[in-house]
Scaffold this active site. Structure first.
Site, PDB file in Angstrom:
ATOM      1  N   CYS A 104       0.892  -1.162   0.000  1.00  7.53           N
ATOM      2  CA  CYS A 104       0.000   0.000   0.000  1.00  7.53           C
ATOM      3  C   CYS A 104       0.926   1.206   0.000  1.00  7.53           C
ATOM      4  CB  CYS A 104      -0.923   0.045   1.216  1.00  7.53           C
ATOM      5  SG  CYS A 104      -1.865   1.587   1.250  1.00  7.53           S
ATOM      6  N   CYS A 107      -0.459   4.133   2.563  1.00  8.53           N
ATOM      7  CA  CYS A 107      -0.515   3.969   4.016  1.00  8.53           C
ATOM      8  C   CYS A 107      -0.273   2.506   4.383  1.00  8.53           C
ATOM      9  CB  CYS A 107      -1.836   4.490   4.578  1.00  8.53           C
ATOM     10  SG  CYS A 107      -3.286   4.040   3.617  1.00  8.53           S
ATOM     11  N   SER A 108      -1.301   1.781   4.799  1.00  7.46           N
ATOM     12  CA  SER A 108      -1.061   0.423   5.286  1.00  7.46           C
ATOM     13  C   SER A 108      -2.252  -0.482   5.031  1.00  7.46           C
ATOM     14  CB  SER A 108      -0.747   0.464   6.779  1.00  7.46           C
ATOM     15  OG  SER A 108      -1.813   1.119   7.453  1.00  7.46           O
ATOM     16  N   CYS A 109      -2.989  -0.243   3.951  1.00  8.47           N
ATOM     17  CA  CYS A 109      -4.158  -1.067   3.642  1.00  8.47           C
ATOM     18  C   CYS A 109      -3.736  -2.529   3.517  1.00  8.47           C
ATOM     19  CB  CYS A 109      -4.803  -0.594   2.348  1.00  8.47           C
ATOM     20  SG  CYS A 109      -5.376   1.114   2.464  1.00  8.47           S
TER      21      CYS A 109
HETATM   22 FE    FE Z   1      -3.296   2.049   3.119  1.00  7.67          FE
END
Ligand code: FE
Length: 203
Positions: A104, A107-109
């Site tokens: 991602c 961010c951190s999906c």
């Molecule tokens: Fe994310």
């Protein structure tokens, strides 16, 4: 709760989260037990063992594999794995000529229902940047050395979609059952930063 969770948040953030939680509870907007339950589910009960079951079934059952590749959200829900961060799943199958890898960049999906919470490195700026710009170098750092004819496809989870990589089934596992196979499937192999080595007994 935000999807942007960190294993070691700065102290200031922790304090703000605590303050916010207290306020929400005090105002009657949040049930502290429900909140604890939610955190417990994702920290302890939902993890890569879920994704491993999906992968093992896909290896054993061609009809399931087809359903998984056709509509991953529905096929994964057959196991009861669904919910936050898993509403729009896509399965990516590794083959002898294509290796899939997930990032991602924003961010951190991450697909929570099948993999649990993301590892720290997945959320780190270097991984997020370099997975796209130099995926083969990143893979080598994870110990994954691909032959030059293998195409690396990098998938960015920035939209609603969350990806699950179906790693290649290792050689020497022809007589393994689904449970034995699932025990071989690693978290990293389902992100695409790992490959599954043949079990030691057959090496
Ligand atoms: Fe994310």
């Amino acid at each position: 709760m935000s999807e942007h969770r960190h294993a070691h948040p700065p102290k200031k953030v922790e304090i703000r989260v605590k303050a916010l939680e207290s306020l929400l509870v005090e105002k009657g907007l949040v049930d502290p037990l429900a909140l604890d339950e939610l955190v417990d589910v994702y920290e302890h009960r939902v993890g890569p063992q879920n994704g491993a079951k999906v992968v093992a079934k896909a290896w054993c059952d061609p009809a399931y594999r087809d359903r998984l590749l056709g509509d991953a959200t529905a096929a994964i829900a057959e196991f009861g794995f669904k919910g936050r961060q898993g509403e729009d799943m896509v399965a990516l199958e590794n083959t002898p000529t294509v290796h899939n890898m997930v990032v991602c960049t924003l961010c951190s999906c991450y697909p929570w229902p099948v993999l649990g919470l993301p590892p720290v490195w997945y959320k780190s700026p270097p991984y997020r940047a370099r997975a796209v710009s130099e995926p083969r170098s990143v893979l080598e750092e994870f110990g994954v050395r691909l032959e030059s004819h293998v195409e690396v496809r990098v998938w960015d989870s920035t939209a609603e979609v969350r990806y699950l990589v179906i790693p290649m089934r290792p050689e020497g596992t022809e007589h393994f059952n689904e449970i034995q196979l699932a025990s071989l499937v690693t978290r990293d192999s389902m992100i695409g930063t790992g490959i599954i080595k043949p079990p030691e007994s057959v090496q």
